[in-house]
Enzyme design. Structure first.
Site, PDB file in Angstrom:
ATOM      1  CD  GLU A 427      -1.302   4.279  -0.839  1.00  8.90           C
ATOM      2  OE1 GLU A 427      -1.439   4.274  -2.081  1.00  8.90           O
ATOM      3  OE2 GLU A 427      -1.004   3.257  -0.191  1.00  8.90           O
ATOM      4  CD1 TRP A 562      -4.856  -4.033   0.388  1.00 10.66           C
ATOM      5  CD2 TRP A 562      -5.907  -2.363   1.427  1.00 10.66           C
ATOM      6  NE1 TRP A 562      -5.634  -3.401  -0.544  1.00 10.66           N
ATOM      7  CE2 TRP A 562      -6.288  -2.364   0.073  1.00 10.66           C
ATOM      8  CE3 TRP A 562      -6.445  -1.407   2.270  1.00 10.66           C
ATOM      9  CZ2 TRP A 562      -7.182  -1.436  -0.446  1.00 10.66           C
ATOM     10  CZ3 TRP A 562      -7.321  -0.486   1.750  1.00 10.66           C
ATOM     11  CH2 TRP A 562      -7.681  -0.511   0.402  1.00 10.66           C
TER      12      TRP A 562
END
Length: 688
Positions: A427, A562
């Site tokens: 990310e 997640w």
């Protein structure tokens, strides 16, 4: 008698050239001493604390693993202590260590560590997740009192990754510390913390396997030595199945030398994931050729397997497609932060085993060696990665540190068969020149270090952005139904990307939603993600919807929930607990399996069970409600207050019954049967 003798001779002749299998147990040649106990600790800077005579009597007595953020790193407020902490320890090494090379091993210190022994600075390590070693031979005094001093610093550093991340950076010596005594003629200890022995599978068929063994060794004697290297591969019972002995060579004093050998195994038994996590062991002996005595030995796990990823059919293990039903996991837990125990690590794997997980992403950093050991023995396919998160610094020092952490991760974990993917980052917020150049260089380093595995990267910006094109594999963090309400789920996104670039090998590296086990709502609307309201039922719906779409898309090489466990983010103020990311399927203390856990268990296992959803929602205000349940039994029956309710409404994967509660206590029970055995789950819901 003559005929009998002739028969015996004939039988004996049949077995000429087939020697009996021999057992092998690697000799114990290294001295290893735990240094976990007996430390003094101060959570502050203490100038001069490296001096042996420094007075630390007022400091706290601690053992390691230890973190100074166990409490303030998990309670919210974004105000946990990020600074300097000092550790000091007195100890007396045994006199038997005299004449050996003595190495201090730190399995993990976050994030900058300076180490002294008897007032002499051994060095500094920059990076919070890899193990590291310092040669203390010249300063340690066997048989006498010695003082180790460590200055740990978890402040942000402009040249150390990660610069920032959405998790707490727990400070301290949070993994084990040990002292290893090695013969001066031994395997190299200073190779980025790696074992010094590296196993490369060169070929694998049902008939044979060829393994190249590279050993990095050192002659630390004061005179030249004649050396040979012996590699022995044994099966789990200790039976030798392959061996190679190098030619004798002369090595100058204070000189390193590398040896490359090839070991061939007949009819190899493959490491086959959870179905059969079969492990050989490879032991390398460094032998003094003049005496024939082994002076050092290093043993490493050897798992023979072939992995591949295809853009159309996903991941394959040993030539067969394997759906990677994966999770992400951080290393911390309630009240201990990163200073977890081996028992706690085993419990995490027990929970993942129970849910049917077969793939693990160690987000967002290298984890303890014991984690990869467990993955090897339990058959997980692992993606591990360096902590290159959010952003990069456009400096030579930062680039060097990122490369250092990558080399440490690869070399320290090179021989774990569970690891299939090396992650180069996660990310990046900005796709600029500095970011793309670094990702390009990191991907190239993976190929140079380990051509037998694939690199990958997890992105959350444009799907075809350059940041996703440097690694061998592309992966994406997508939170449809949580941060992103633009789609009903990940299916349409995945199909669109696959159609745009059919040759791109793609995975879903993160998906999920927050969920509180004490907040409940019937037919919940999407909550505000930053609010204090994260009903468990909404998390469950997101996972039901996401998995229904993901399981039919074979081109995805992996999907990773997640998160497996709630974890600490001291800057967060959402859900039922400050300082908590509550997207886990299990609570931070591992005491409660959320409803979504049981959903995946119903999808990923064949273990017989039934589970009643919203069972913890015991105080009810509406009479009309819907019972939801999961199960792997042949049928499921609902009984409300002793009265059987009709068959559940048909829906894939979920059993539902509309019911009406009566005032006061209501007993809700579901029962399923399989193979003649009943399985039950029950709750009491009180309508007030």
């Amino acid at each position: 008698m003559t005929r009998l003798l002739a028969l015996l001779v004939l039988i004996s002749a049949m077995f000429v050239g087939a020697p009996a299998a021999s057992a092998y147990a690697p000799p114990t040649l290294r001295a290893s001493v735990s240094l976990d106990s007996g430390w003094r600790f101060l959570r502050a800077d203490a100038p001069g604390a490296e001096a042996p005579a420094f007075n630390d009597s007022s400091w706290s007595a601690v053992s390691v693993p230890h973190t100074w953020n166990a409490s303030d790193g998990q309670d919210g407020g974004s105000n946990y202590y990020r600074g300097i902490g000092w550790y000091r320890k007195h100890f007396t090494p045994a006199t038997s260590l005299s004449g050996r090379r003595l190495w201090l091993q730190f399995d993990g210190v976050n994030q900058v560590a300076d180490v002294w022994v008897n007032g002499v600075r051994l060095g500094q390590h920059r990076g919070g997740f890899a193990g590291f070693r310092f040669d203390a031979t010249s300063v340690l005094k066997p048989g006498q009192d010695n003082v180790i001093a460590v200055k740990a610093d978890n402040r942000a550093a402009a040249d150390v990754a990660p610069l920032s991340a959405d998790f707490t950076f727990f400070g301290g010596i949070y993994r084990h510390v040990s002292l290893t005594g090695v013969d001066p003629l031994g395997v190299r200890m200073g190779d980025y913390g790696g074992p010094g022995v590296y196993l490369r599978q060169r070929s694998l068929t049902d008939a044979s396997a060829s393994v190249e063994v590279t050993t990095k060794a050192w002659n630390n004697r004061a005179a030249p030595a004649r050396v040979k290297v012996r590699t022995v591969v044994a099966d789990p019972a200790g039976v030798v199945v392959g061996e190679s002995v190098s030619a004798v060579r002369s090595v100058n004093a204070a000189t390193g030398f590398d040896t490359v050998q090839t070991v061939t195994l007949a009819r190899p038994h493959r490491w086959n994931g959870k179905a059969d996590p079969y492990l050989y062991s490879a032991s390398v002996e460094i032998i003094d050729a003049d005496t024939g005595v082994a002076k050092d030995v290093v043993t490493q796990p050897l798992g023979l397997r072939v992995t591949s990823v295809d853009a159309a059919t996903g991941f394959s293990l040993n030539g067969k497609r394997l759906r990677l039903n994966g999770v992400n996991a951080h290393q911390d837990r309630l009240n201990v932060g990163w200073a977890v125990s081996a028992e706690q690590q085993r419990q995490d794997f027990d929970l993942m085993d129970e849910m049917g997980v077969n793939a693990l992403r160690t987000a967002h950093y290298q984890q303890a060696s014991q984690v990869y050991d467990l993955a090897d023995t339990r058959g997980y396919v692992v993606w591990t990665e360096i902590p290159l998160v959010n952003e990069v610094a456009d400096s030579a020092a930062f680039r060097s540190n990122a490369q250092q952490q990558l080399l440490e991760m690869i070399r320290q974990n090179f021989n774990h068969p569970s690891i299939a993917f090396w992650g180069i980052g996660n990310e990046q917020k900005t796709s600029n020149t500095a970011t793309n150049n670094l990702l390009r260089d990191l991907a190239a380093s993976v190929r140079a270090e380990d051509a037998g595995r694939l690199s990958t990267y997890a992105s959350h910006i444009g799907d075809l952005d350059p940041v996703s094109s440097h690694a061998d594999l592309a992966a994406y963090n997508k939170y449809y139904g949580w941060y992103d309400k633009s789609s009903t789920g990940p299916g349409a996104w995945a199909d669109r990307l696959h159609a745009q670039d059919p040759a791109r090998r793609i995975a879903l590296s993160e998906y999920g939603a927050g969920g509180s086990v004490v907040q409940h709502e019937e037919n919940p609307a999407p909550p505000v993600t930053t609010s204090r309201w994260h009903p468990e039922e909404y998390q469950t719906l997101v996972h039901e919807n996401s998995w229904t779409q993901l399981r039919s898309r074979d081109y995805l090489w992996g999907t990773f929930v997640w998160n497996m466990f709630d974890f600490a983010v001291d800057s967060r103020s959402e859900g039922d607990t400050l300082g908590r990311n509550d997207k886990g399927l299990v609570t931070y203390d591992r005491s409660v399996r959320k409803d979504a856990f049981w959903f995946y268990k119903s999808q990923w296992t064949n273990t017989p069970f039934v589970h009643l959803n919203s069972a913890r929602w015991t105080s009810r205000t509406a009479a009309s409600t819907t019972v939801r349940a999961y199960g792997t039994t042949d049928n499921v029956q609902l009984v409300l207050n002793g009265v059987a309710v009709g068959a559940p409404k048909p829906r894939a994967d979920v059993y539902t019954w509309p019911i009406t509660l009566r005032p006061g206590a209501n007993t809700v029970t579901i029962t399923g049967t399989r193979d003649g055995r009943a399985y039950t789950d029950t709750a009491t819901w009180t309508l007030g």
